[in-house]
Design an enzyme around this catalytic site. Sequence first.
Site, PDB file in Angstrom:
ATOM      1  N   GLY A 139       2.678  -2.862   8.532  1.00  0.00           N
ATOM      2  CA  GLY A 139       2.928  -3.215  10.001  1.00  0.00           C
ATOM      3  C   GLY A 139       4.352  -3.592  10.022  1.00  0.00           C
ATOM      4  O   GLY A 139       4.984  -4.154   9.153  1.00  0.00           O
ATOM      5  N   THR A 157       0.849  -1.336   0.006  1.00  0.00           N
ATOM      6  CA  THR A 157       0.059  -0.026  -0.039  1.00  0.00           C
ATOM      7  C   THR A 157       0.824   1.238   0.003  1.00  0.00           C
ATOM      8  O   THR A 157       1.880   1.353   0.437  1.00  0.00           O
ATOM      9  CB  THR A 157      -1.186  -0.044   1.190  1.00  0.00           C
ATOM     10  OG1 THR A 157      -1.677  -1.222   1.085  1.00  0.00           O
ATOM     11  CG2 THR A 157      -1.662   1.194   1.245  1.00  0.00           C
ATOM     12  N   GLU A 206      -7.375  -5.422   3.624  1.00  0.00           N
ATOM     13  CA  GLU A 206      -7.634  -6.589   2.661  1.00  0.00           C
ATOM     14  C   GLU A 206      -8.565  -6.586   1.661  1.00  0.00           C
ATOM     15  O   GLU A 206      -9.426  -7.267   1.382  1.00  0.00           O
ATOM     16  CB  GLU A 206      -7.670  -7.835   3.468  1.00  0.00           C
ATOM     17  CG  GLU A 206      -6.423  -8.330   4.288  1.00  0.00           C
ATOM     18  CD  GLU A 206      -5.188  -8.461   3.536  1.00  0.00           C
ATOM     19  OE1 GLU A 206      -5.222  -8.800   2.376  1.00  0.00           O
ATOM     20  OE2 GLU A 206      -4.111  -8.207   4.094  1.00  0.00           O
TER      21      GLU A 206
END
Lengths: 658, 658
Positions: free
Chosen positions: B177, B138, B421
């Site tokens: 993350g 992303t 997602e």
Amino acid sequence: SVNPDLASERQTASFCVEKLTALLDGGAEQTRIRRAVVEAIESDPVFSRENQYFQTQNERYEAAVKRAVHLRKKMDEMGWATNGPEYKYIYRALAGDVAFLLHSIFMRSISGLGSDKQVAKWIPLATQHKIIGSYAQTELGHGTYLQGLETTAVFDTATQEFILNTPKISAMKWWPGDMGRSATHTVAFAQLYIHGKCYGIHPFIVQIRSLQDHSLCPGITAGDIGPKMNFEHTDNGYLLLKNVRIPRENMLSKFCEVRPDGTYVRQGSQKINYLTMTTMRISLISDEVLTPMMKACTIAIRYSVVRRQSKLKPGEQEAKILDYQTQQEKLLPQLAAAYAFHFINIYLHEVFNRGYREIQRKNFDMLPELHALSSGFKAMITQHCTAAAEICLRACGGHGYSLLSGLPSLYTKILASCIYEGENTILLLQTARFLIKCFMAASAGQPVPPSVTYLAAVKHGKCPAKNKLDFLSPDIYTEAYQHVAVRLTSSTAAKLQDLIQSGVKKHDAWNQCTVQLVQAAKAHCHYIAVKNFAETVEKLETEAGIQKIMKHLCDLFALHGIFSNTGAFLHDGYTSAAQMDMVTASYLDLLAVIRKDAVPLVDAFDFTDKSLNSALGSYDGQVYQRLYEWAQKSPTNQMSPAYEKYLKPLLHNTLSKL
Amino acid sequence: SVNPDLASERQTASFCVEKLTALLDGGAEQTRIRRAVVEAIESDPVFSRENQYFQTQNERYEAAVKRAVHLRKKMDEMGWATNGPEYKYIYRALAGDVAFLLHSIFMRSISGLGSDKQVAKWIPLATQHKIIGSYAQTELGHGTYLQGLETTAVFDTATQEFILNTPKISAMKWWPGDMGRSATHTVAFAQLYIHGKCYGIHPFIVQIRSLQDHSLCPGITAGDIGPKMNFEHTDNGYLLLKNVRIPRENMLSKFCEVRPDGTYVRQGSQKINYLTMTTMRISLISDEVLTPMMKACTIAIRYSVVRRQSKLKPGEQEAKILDYQTQQEKLLPQLAAAYAFHFINIYLHEVFNRGYREIQRKNFDMLPELHALSSGFKAMITQHCTAAAEICLRACGGHGYSLLSGLPSLYTKILASCIYEGENTILLLQTARFLIKCFMAASAGQPVPPSVTYLAAVKHGKCPAKNKLDFLSPDIYTEAYQHVAVRLTSSTAAKLQDLIQSGVKKHDAWNQCTVQLVQAAKAHCHYIAVKNFAETVEKLETEAGIQKIMKHLCDLFALHGIFSNTGAFLHDGYTSAAQMDMVTASYLDLLAVIRKDAVPLVDAFDFTDKSLNSALGSYDGQVYQRLYEWAQKSPTNQMSPAYEKYLKPLLHNTLSKL
């Protein structure tokens, strides 16, 4: 420099934004005053909310106290009086991020419930912040049901004192703002006992902290209730009372007094207490619910014309996400609702001012209607705006989920309003009780208050719409809403009567109808909101451009309500399936029309960048740049001890292996 | 000691709770293994979540890293293997509050997309945590639309390197993350350029931090993106790349390779990549969505039998709030949905395992159906569970709003799943595209995948129910759901064709139908969920008590869906208004029936107090005591500098005046 994708949206506005702002403010002069307040507050670094999203609860509290103290100076400096024209804009400009808000409720309750002598003693002290007050009503075990409060105040004739106790853990006061750490005094509500007899709930002024060193007074245990979803700046507190003695003079005694010999004297009407609660519910709508909801719309809509994602037409540039029908369907109905609620808020204030004047003339006839309106609309608006804020948040995808977008805190702030000042379901049932009563009265030919006269006119016709354009006629859709409200009220009244006639006890029958009663109350409020919006639009005739876009928003608000709840309109055949298809067609058409003015419509809310405090919603639309700049300031970008402690031992042998 | 109001609820269970727990776990042996894992984790103080609600983002991060490191030891100590039977319970027992979750995605992508040589080099390093990986897909400007990613990787034949750049601010990687502070390496996705030609998105292994001192590597700018609504323990990060050179060997090359001379070679099918995304969507449902939603139900339902408020019958004790119909109507449909989604999750895993086996045999026929199912159900379940958690939170009133209730963090955790997602609206539109395609094929007599064969059987009958009990027949309501799904798909397909035939371009026509396409996709998933629940219940015949209560929940799930969306069922007259009144009656009756087993039904989820981490939801129901104890531990109960700085100067002259 303004992001060109945002700039282009402003060039095609179908109306004058400045004029719409003035309309929302109630006149250009009000806009001027508001902007002056905003400018004064925002140019003062003490009031800056720049680091808000990075602060701990302790830091937020400290900053809020600092601001509250500074605000007193600022008001003197600026010449803003508590009853001046600027006052109402201060809280909005501070976005509520200031301490001592309960202090004013403390003062209001002394002014409203205290004797002249009590007012003379306490109000000057409070006004000068020589004491800091709170308002201790809610307990761990009781919120909504005031009669169930368990704190006791026993009158001791020997010493002329009340002895206050929270006899069980569930009786502990819980939630009062400003009480956890700041307050020196509070108005505590307790069951009054004299000579062993209970006289019900009464308010008492109790000192909880020393004025010398702020330590807790004897018999007092108090503290902060800890982390919440929002309101980190507020020290919501708990309070345990163990044989706390206060002088007889500390029971607020405008309406009830305990004489030295223990004689209980009630004077004046208790009904006035209702009005206070009722007024609170109306007064919170604007600052606590509508303003944050308008901010959420502003942020999400500005972001949606700056964010480009995927292609609408093959071979072209990626599309602004607001050009997708699904994105329009998420955001534009919320924008329409923001306007609808702004206008219903004006209507409610008008009704309340009228009611207030009547009550001062000792005419209490309007109270039931005021209570029903304030309960129903508090519930309807807070519920709708909570959902709207969540939709705005999710419509911004991942970036909406970042606190830096501002949307999470707007959402959690509005969410709280569904719970405080009366839980929404309870409130809707109060409105429903009023509706059922009025419906029965109207059916029996008796007069009913103005907002429910429509219940008397049960018509069994059908919706006359013949094509999709007919559904852009306010008469057509207002009538449909009215029909549904009448049907839900009358059918639930019938169910209730059937149950009672079949031998079910009254309270059981009521409980078995509550799901449907809630529906009826919502339908009633929705009908009034639609009708009021339509009537407001009609009166705007002097401003053609503005009237036209407001008419579109009114249509959208009405048709969105039908589209989202088609069953209620289809149920008895008032609207046919073919007509419902027309509603859908008109509704979807409207989205494309309003989309063109979406940015000017949120610009008209006139929020400064500082008041939005959002990396996504600024006037210039420089979203990515701002997200990056703000993230760099996060304390999570300092070196973490986790490296030395945990990561280094893991990683330090790697080099040789690579 | 258990609160008697809670204890009494357990004495009247109509079924054996332990047997239902075993059913949910997939057998008593699984229950045993799960409890052993939970016991081992919860008895270890390093994994304690006791202070979680009081910690800052920095503290949460540090604790999560500590746990991740400790977990490696723990697994060795306990003999838990990554492919062992205990493994799947570890994450649940930790409630996801652990670092390095993206590290496993990093490893999975190397295993899945890397050549044998790459796997041999990187996987051992990663397994031993000699390096820490992340997964950088992303970007600030692109999430859903992968083709739009702007990061570039230009092949330099001279040096045999790729030169990576994030050429614009919107190209910056954002959200990954473990990347903000922990990761040493990442798999970065970038547009591959060779000799000026773009070959689309490819994955590259990039080192971002020094293995010696954890400093950022040359050309790398990286950090933490700051505060979010939840996931404080995760260092979601940003990453800027400026002429970062990586060796040719670092492009993951199982399916695509760049030869030394710049020749681009593609090998194998790209379809397999779809399967990874599709699998991810299914695998998140259980841990990230269903478990937290079941926790929310457990907390709200236990609290609702302990909390007493107001009187249902005059003169009696205050009533448990779960005895109010409106409270039942809030919570029990969520409980029913939790069971419905548990069973559909099992169904989805079965379908996926079958699909996976087929794909390994190079048969890709099932892929479109798998993609449609995973997209639709990910969207449906995450959306429904988000709403459910919010309902649970609000149903607990003020105490639900306290972080100590656990409900705010459950809500914000589930909310995120609507966004990551694959954004839900986009996913539903993918399902809708599959439905439209299959509907057209079925109408033309062509074969379609099993989950959509029903689309071929368009029936124009009416619902045959004659009284309210008929609506407790799964055939009756399943048929009704099927009818609605077919109607919405076929009517939207017709609208789409009409638009195209009237000259509207295909992509415009599609956009103009998207609001209705989303409705069709939801109706399809809802139908399958209802059908699957009914079929599951039928197979439970060996356990009569359990089958009976599951049948009630299935009925409630189905009727709640109809009651909440009556218009869809009334629209074409398939269900009449009289039948809808029967639905309402049966639905409301069911609430009272299921209410009796509400506590046993949440007990069966078998959450320990530590795993709930809720002052409201503990097994013993000592709500008020726990709220008080926990609040006292809050850092907001330490002395604040605000007193000395701001309050003392205000208050210090008061004493003389009182």
